[in-house]
Design a protein around this motif. Structure first.
Motif, mmCIF file in Angstrom:
data_model
loop_
_atom_site.group_PDB
_atom_site.id
_atom_site.type_symbol
_atom_site.label_atom_id
_atom_site.label_comp_id
_atom_site.label_asym_id
_atom_site.label_seq_id
_atom_site.Cartn_x
_atom_site.Cartn_y
_atom_site.Cartn_z
ATOM 1 N N LEU A 12 22.241 36.001 59.725
ATOM 2 C CA LEU A 12 23.140 35.632 60.823
ATOM 3 C C LEU A 12 24.480 35.127 60.290
ATOM 4 C CD1 LEU A 12 20.552 33.841 63.133
ATOM 5 C CD2 LEU A 12 21.816 35.930 63.710
ATOM 6 N N ALA A 13 24.432 34.312 59.248
ATOM 7 C CA ALA A 13 25.662 33.775 58.657
ATOM 8 C C ALA A 13 26.521 34.885 58.058
ATOM 9 C CB ALA A 13 25.320 32.731 57.597
ATOM 10 N N ALA A 14 25.891 35.857 57.398
ATOM 11 C CA ALA A 14 26.634 36.975 56.806
ATOM 12 C C ALA A 14 27.326 37.798 57.890
ATOM 13 C CB ALA A 14 25.694 37.857 55.982
ATOM 14 N N ILE A 15 26.647 38.004 59.008
ATOM 15 C CA ILE A 15 27.240 38.758 60.114
ATOM 16 C C ILE A 15 28.393 37.980 60.729
ATOM 17 C CG2 ILE A 15 26.827 39.725 62.416
ATOM 18 C CD1 ILE A 15 23.851 40.114 61.448
ATOM 19 N N GLU A 16 28.187 36.689 60.958
ATOM 20 C CA GLU A 16 29.243 35.864 61.545
ATOM 21 C C GLU A 16 30.475 35.829 60.646
ATOM 22 O OE1 GLU A 16 29.933 31.517 63.657
ATOM 23 O OE2 GLU A 16 27.958 32.006 62.822
ATOM 24 N N GLU A 17 30.254 35.768 59.342
ATOM 25 C CA GLU A 17 31.383 35.769 58.406
ATOM 26 C C GLU A 17 32.158 37.086 58.490
ATOM 27 O OE1 GLU A 17 32.030 35.816 53.622
ATOM 28 O OE2 GLU A 17 30.565 34.391 54.415
ATOM 29 N N LYS A 18 31.437 38.200 58.576
ATOM 30 C CA LYS A 18 32.083 39.514 58.624
ATOM 31 C C LYS A 18 32.756 39.768 59.977
ATOM 32 C CE LYS A 18 31.398 44.438 58.246
ATOM 33 N NZ LYS A 18 30.506 45.533 58.505
ATOM 34 N N GLU A 19 32.079 39.408 61.055
ATOM 35 C CA GLU A 19 32.545 39.753 62.400
ATOM 36 C C GLU A 19 33.461 38.701 63.024
ATOM 37 O OE1 GLU A 19 31.905 42.552 64.117
ATOM 38 O OE2 GLU A 19 30.522 43.463 62.695
ATOM 39 N N GLY A 20 33.415 37.473 62.505
ATOM 40 C CA GLY A 20 34.242 36.416 63.072
ATOM 41 C C GLY A 20 33.683 35.808 64.338
ATOM 42 N N ARG A 21 32.447 36.131 64.669
ATOM 43 C CA ARG A 21 31.783 35.533 65.833
ATOM 44 C C ARG A 21 30.277 35.560 65.617
ATOM 45 N NH1 ARG A 21 33.304 40.871 68.125
ATOM 46 N NH2 ARG A 21 35.368 40.197 68.039
ATOM 47 N N LYS A 22 29.636 34.631 66.286
ATOM 48 C CA LYS A 22 28.183 34.499 66.154
ATOM 49 C C LYS A 22 27.492 35.700 66.813
ATOM 50 C CE LYS A 22 24.405 31.422 67.319
ATOM 51 N NZ LYS A 22 23.992 30.225 68.048
ATOM 52 N N PRO A 23 26.551 36.321 66.092
ATOM 53 C CA PRO A 23 25.855 37.470 66.685
ATOM 54 C C PRO A 23 24.762 37.047 67.670
ATOM 55 C CG PRO A 23 25.077 37.094 64.460
ATOM 56 C CD PRO A 23 26.183 36.117 64.701
ATOM 57 N N LYS B 215 24.537 43.632 77.334
ATOM 58 C CA LYS B 215 24.722 42.218 76.981
ATOM 59 C C LYS B 215 25.695 42.087 75.808
ATOM 60 C CE LYS B 215 22.142 37.987 75.958
ATOM 61 N NZ LYS B 215 22.166 37.162 77.149
ATOM 62 N N MET B 216 25.569 42.974 74.821
ATOM 63 C CA MET B 216 26.496 42.959 73.688
ATOM 64 C C MET B 216 27.918 43.248 74.158
ATOM 65 S SD MET B 216 24.196 45.016 70.889
ATOM 66 C CE MET B 216 25.532 45.192 69.694
ATOM 67 N N SER B 217 28.053 44.219 75.025
ATOM 68 C CA SER B 217 29.372 44.606 75.530
ATOM 69 C C SER B 217 29.989 43.479 76.360
ATOM 70 C CB SER B 217 29.251 45.876 76.366
ATOM 71 O OG SER B 217 30.490 46.276 76.848
ATOM 72 N N ASP B 218 29.188 42.885 77.248
ATOM 73 C CA ASP B 218 29.685 41.805 78.101
ATOM 74 C C ASP B 218 30.123 40.592 77.289
ATOM 75 O OD1 ASP B 218 29.156 43.391 80.297
ATOM 76 O OD2 ASP B 218 27.311 42.336 80.861
ATOM 77 N N SER B 219 29.380 40.292 76.234
ATOM 78 C CA SER B 219 29.682 39.100 75.436
ATOM 79 C C SER B 219 30.643 39.390 74.282
ATOM 80 C CB SER B 219 28.388 38.515 74.870
ATOM 81 O OG SER B 219 27.834 39.389 73.892
ATOM 82 N N GLU B 220 30.871 40.683 74.017
ATOM 83 C CA GLU B 220 31.716 41.116 72.897
ATOM 84 C C GLU B 220 31.239 40.523 71.569
ATOM 85 O OE1 GLU B 220 35.786 40.299 73.926
ATOM 86 O OE2 GLU B 220 35.776 41.801 75.524
ATOM 87 N N ARG B 221 29.918 40.462 71.433
ATOM 88 C CA ARG B 221 29.323 39.917 70.212
ATOM 89 C C ARG B 221 28.518 41.000 69.507
ATOM 90 N NH1 ARG B 221 26.079 34.847 72.358
ATOM 91 N NH2 ARG B 221 25.352 34.763 70.209
ATOM 92 N N PRO B 222 28.468 40.947 68.161
ATOM 93 C CA PRO B 222 27.566 41.836 67.430
ATOM 94 C C PRO B 222 26.128 41.381 67.674
ATOM 95 C CG PRO B 222 28.523 40.230 65.939
ATOM 96 C CD PRO B 222 29.171 40.026 67.285
ATOM 97 N N CYS B 223 25.182 42.160 67.182
ATOM 98 C CA CYS B 223 23.772 41.837 67.406
ATOM 99 C C CYS B 223 22.976 42.028 66.119
ATOM 100 C CB CYS B 223 23.215 42.733 68.497
ATOM 101 S SG CYS B 223 21.463 42.467 68.833
ATOM 102 N N LEU B 224 22.082 41.089 65.850
ATOM 103 C CA LEU B 224 21.087 41.239 64.792
ATOM 104 C C LEU B 224 19.756 41.501 65.466
ATOM 105 C CD1 LEU B 224 20.115 41.178 61.863
ATOM 106 C CD2 LEU B 224 19.888 38.685 62.078
ATOM 107 N N LEU B 225 19.213 42.678 65.240
ATOM 108 C CA LEU B 225 17.946 43.101 65.820
ATOM 109 C C LEU B 225 16.845 42.893 64.787
ATOM 110 C CD1 LEU B 225 16.316 44.490 68.066
ATOM 111 C CD2 LEU B 225 17.107 46.692 67.163
ATOM 112 N N LEU B 226 15.861 42.047 65.115
ATOM 113 C CA LEU B 226 14.798 41.698 64.175
ATOM 114 C C LEU B 226 13.518 42.463 64.437
ATOM 115 C CD1 LEU B 226 14.991 37.782 64.071
ATOM 116 C CD2 LEU B 226 16.220 39.444 62.668
ATOM 117 N N PHE B 227 12.915 42.897 63.348
ATOM 118 C CA PHE B 227 11.593 43.495 63.366
ATOM 119 C C PHE B 227 10.695 42.665 62.459
ATOM 120 C CE2 PHE B 227 14.281 46.860 64.756
ATOM 121 C CZ PHE B 227 13.514 47.599 65.646
#
Length: 187
Positions: free
Chosen positions: A94-105, A127-139
């Motif tokens: 999550l931290a790596a994504i936030e650093e790259k994208e500039g917002r919390k996924p 939901k991603m589009s409405d919030s303009e946030r990236p997403c981390l999908l966990l398996f």
């Protein structure tokens, strides 16, 4: 894809008794999930394990395909594995994504036995589009993601249900990843 990231989680995971465990990384999951992620346009594929012995194994596998002669032998494999990244925890991903994208996924989770969930891959895209946030999908691996991860999630995807009359839906994680990613790009 709308900045979709994926993680295969090996800790914290439940075993069949519900205990918290760390599962083993497998060579097939590394390769096959990376190939699905690359095919479907996932931004980064995180392999999550805190075990140093597993880090050595994953690094050896990824490093094998980074070598010139092995990459030249199978450039498609090298290309797919280029998006794989090893991390200690979901929080590190999550931290790596936030650093790259500039917002919390957004944190989205999957599970074969969810009794309640928030919606489909199409709903997640909205939901991603409405919030303009990236997403981390966990398996998850083992018997699924631990409650401590599920409690932190922003979105729970509906389980994959097949045609079996008894409701059997115990797919390999590699198959589940491919199905969810295909659904994600189709809707």
């Amino acid at each position: 894809m709308q900045n979709l990231y994926l993680a295969l989680v090996h800790h914290p995971i439940k075993n069949k008794r519900g205990d918290t465990v760390t599962t083993s990384v497998t060579n097939l999951d590394i390769h096959d999930i990376a190939r699905s992620c690359k095919t479907f346009g996932v931004s980064k594929y995180f392999i999550v394990t805190p075990l140093k012995a597993q880090h050595e194994l994953v690094s050896k596998i990824l490093g094998h395909w980074e070598e010139d002669k092995n990459g030249a032998y199978n450039p498609d494999r090298q290309n797919a594995l280029s998006i794989a990244k090893l991390v200690d925890s979901v929080e590190d991903a999550l931290a790596a994504i936030e650093e790259k994208e500039g917002r919390k996924p957004l944190l989205a989770v999957t599970g074969a036995n969810f009794e309640s969930f928030h919606g489909t891959t199409s709903d997640l895209k909205n939901k991603m589009s409405d919030s303009e946030r990236p997403c981390l999908l966990l398996f998850g691996t083992g018997w699924g993601l631990h409650e401590s991860i599920l409690e932190k999630s922003d979105f729970m995807l509906d389980p994959i249900l097949g045609a079996d009359q008894d409701g059997y839906n115990h797919l390999s994680v590699r198959s589940a990843v491919a199905i969810y990613l295909d659904r994600y790009i189709q809707k």
